[in-house]
Design a protein around this motif. Structure first.
Motif, PDB file in Angstrom:
ATOM      1  N   PRO A  90       0.796  -1.237   0.000  1.00 25.55           N
ATOM      2  CA  PRO A  90       0.000   0.000   0.000  1.00 25.55           C
ATOM      3  C   PRO A  90       0.824   1.280   0.000  1.00 25.55           C
ATOM      4  O   PRO A  90       0.282   2.354  -0.262  1.00 25.55           O
ATOM      5  N   ILE A 115      -1.911   3.954  -1.049  1.00 31.42           N
ATOM      6  CA  ILE A 115      -3.082   3.362  -1.670  1.00 31.42           C
ATOM      7  C   ILE A 115      -4.131   3.093  -0.597  1.00 31.42           C
ATOM      8  O   ILE A 115      -3.870   2.377   0.380  1.00 31.42           O
ATOM      9  N   LEU A 121      -5.557   0.585  -5.951  1.00 28.44           N
ATOM     10  CA  LEU A 121      -4.494  -0.383  -6.191  1.00 28.44           C
ATOM     11  C   LEU A 121      -4.524  -0.860  -7.640  1.00 28.44           C
ATOM     12  O   LEU A 121      -3.496  -0.886  -8.324  1.00 28.44           O
TER      13      LEU A 121
END
Length: 406
Positions: A90, A115, A121
């Motif tokens: 992330p 993210i 994503l």
């Protein structure tokens, strides 16, 4: 079909896989080199090469590898387009564009990000794909995707990403293949490291383990040159071995897991708590990140050294138990924790020094070896690209052998 016929088909398939494996490592090789590496006769190798050429797995190369005499020809894997190797978390996207033989076409790219949703994503992966597609628009581009956390490589689903703010699984393969019109293979980041060692380290053993000591702690096992995943793809959860049953609660629901003691996330949490209890610590102006931990450890901060040394002992204890159960003696350590250096590594060694399987007559090759992995970060990320080599060996050659044996 007779039992002999079945055995003959699979032996033929095995020898083909040996030749393909050597070509993925050597990139280009002559018939004599392949005979020497595979320990097969030149006539046997010649027959195998002819079959692999006819089946479309290989191409003849124009490279002359002979220093004298006539050019007997050399061989390469038949590349089916380029590969975008991606490692996703992330907070960071790492990418290396390679050719079909998993040779880098561009250097490692690193993009820090944040993210927040599965949709974001997917969009970031699409953006990276379209960016690298421009490098060679005429050549097909496949994706090899490494994802942090638990992954089901068979269905192409990211089951759980511990650092993410979401908790639901994501059908990455289905979504991305449909959107981009290309092929995608994926697995988790520890498998990426294991593939990198298997295919790019000439000294890697038949049985070994890689351990990633970073935000969390994960591992991947290679047994008889095969990645071991388990039926539920949960193999390698060494971070959730229990070190202290009365210890800190772990997100997995248990107490005292290795991750709660030795992961960088747990060490940073402990450091923040320590600073809060320290008068005049100026916590607001002290960024407790990984760089700070490493700097304070090497600078001799007694509280940090105590925490990190305890973490190293916990890792060593887990490895000792692991060595006793599986007797895998070659272990490669990766992750930012390795930057704690020789003192940290020596404490890990101390905990595993008395491995009962290392008897007095143990040869050096079979004795326990725990070392910091030597592959560059670019090589590590490229490791996920070898999913395509593994796919040929498992789903190409042996499926044909099974069909022929029926």
């Amino acid at each position: 079909m007779s039992l002999f016929g079945i055995n003959n088909q699979f032996m033929r398939s095995h020898n083909k896989s040996v030749i393909i494996s050597h070509l993925y490592r050597e990139k280009t090789a002559s018939k004599s080199t392949l005979a020497r590496l595979s320990q097969l006769s030149i006539p046997a190798v010649s027959n195998i090469l002819d079959e692999l050429l006819a089946e479309g797995y290989l191409n003849r190369s124009t490279v002359n590898l002979h220093t004298r005499g006539n050019n007997g020809g050399s061989y390469q894997i038949a590349a089916r387009g380029n590969i975008l190797c991606l490692n996703i978390s992330p907070f960071l996207i790492e990418s290396v564009l390679t050719d079909g033989l998993v040779r880098p076409l561009q250097p490692l790219q690193r993009l820090k990000t944040q993210i927040m949703t599965p949709q974001q994503l997917q969009q970031e992966i699409e953006r990276q794909y379209h960016h690298d597609r421009q490098y060679d628009p005429q050549t097909p581009l496949r994706i090899a995707l490494s994802v942090h956390g638990q992954v089901n490589p068979r269905t192409g689903v990211s089951e759980r990403m511990p650092q993410a703010v979401w908790h639901e699984p994501i059908e990455l393969r289905y979504l991305l293949e449909e959107k981009l019109g290309t092929r995608l293979l994926l697995d988790n980041d520890c498998v990426m490291l294991a593939l990198a060692e298997k295919w790019q380290n000439p000294a890697s053993a038949n049985d070994f383990c890689v351990i990633n000591l970073d935000y969390g702690i994960g591992s991947s096992f290679v047994i008889d040159r095969e990645i071991y995943r388990g039926n539920l793809f949960g193999s390698g959860q060494i971070g959730h071995t229990i070190i202290d049953p009365d210890g800190t609660a772990c997100p997995c629901g248990r107490y005292g897991c290795l991750e709660t003691i030795a992961s960088l996330s747990s060490l940073k949490k402990r450091a923040r708590m320590q600073l809060k209890m320290t008068p005049d610590s100026n916590l607001e102006q002290t960024p407790i990140d990984t760089a700070w931990l490493i700097r304070e450890f090497h600078g001799g901060n007694p509280e940090v050294r105590l925490m990190v040394n305890n973490a190293a002992r916990a890792v060593g204890l887990s490895l000792y138990n692991f060595l006793n159960v599986l007797n895998i003696n070659h272990i490669y350590l990766y992750g930012r924790s390795c930057k704690f250096g020789a003192d940290w590594l020596n404490i890990i060694h101390e905990q595993t020094h008395y491995n009962p399987f290392d008897g007095g007559n143990t040869t050096r090759e079979n004795a326990t070896q725990i070392v910091v992995g030597s592959l560059t970060r670019q090589q590590q990320v490229m490791g996920i690209g070898f999913l395509y080599a593994e796919d040929i060996l498992k789903n190409g050659l042996f499926q044909k052998a099974e069909a022929a044996a029926k």
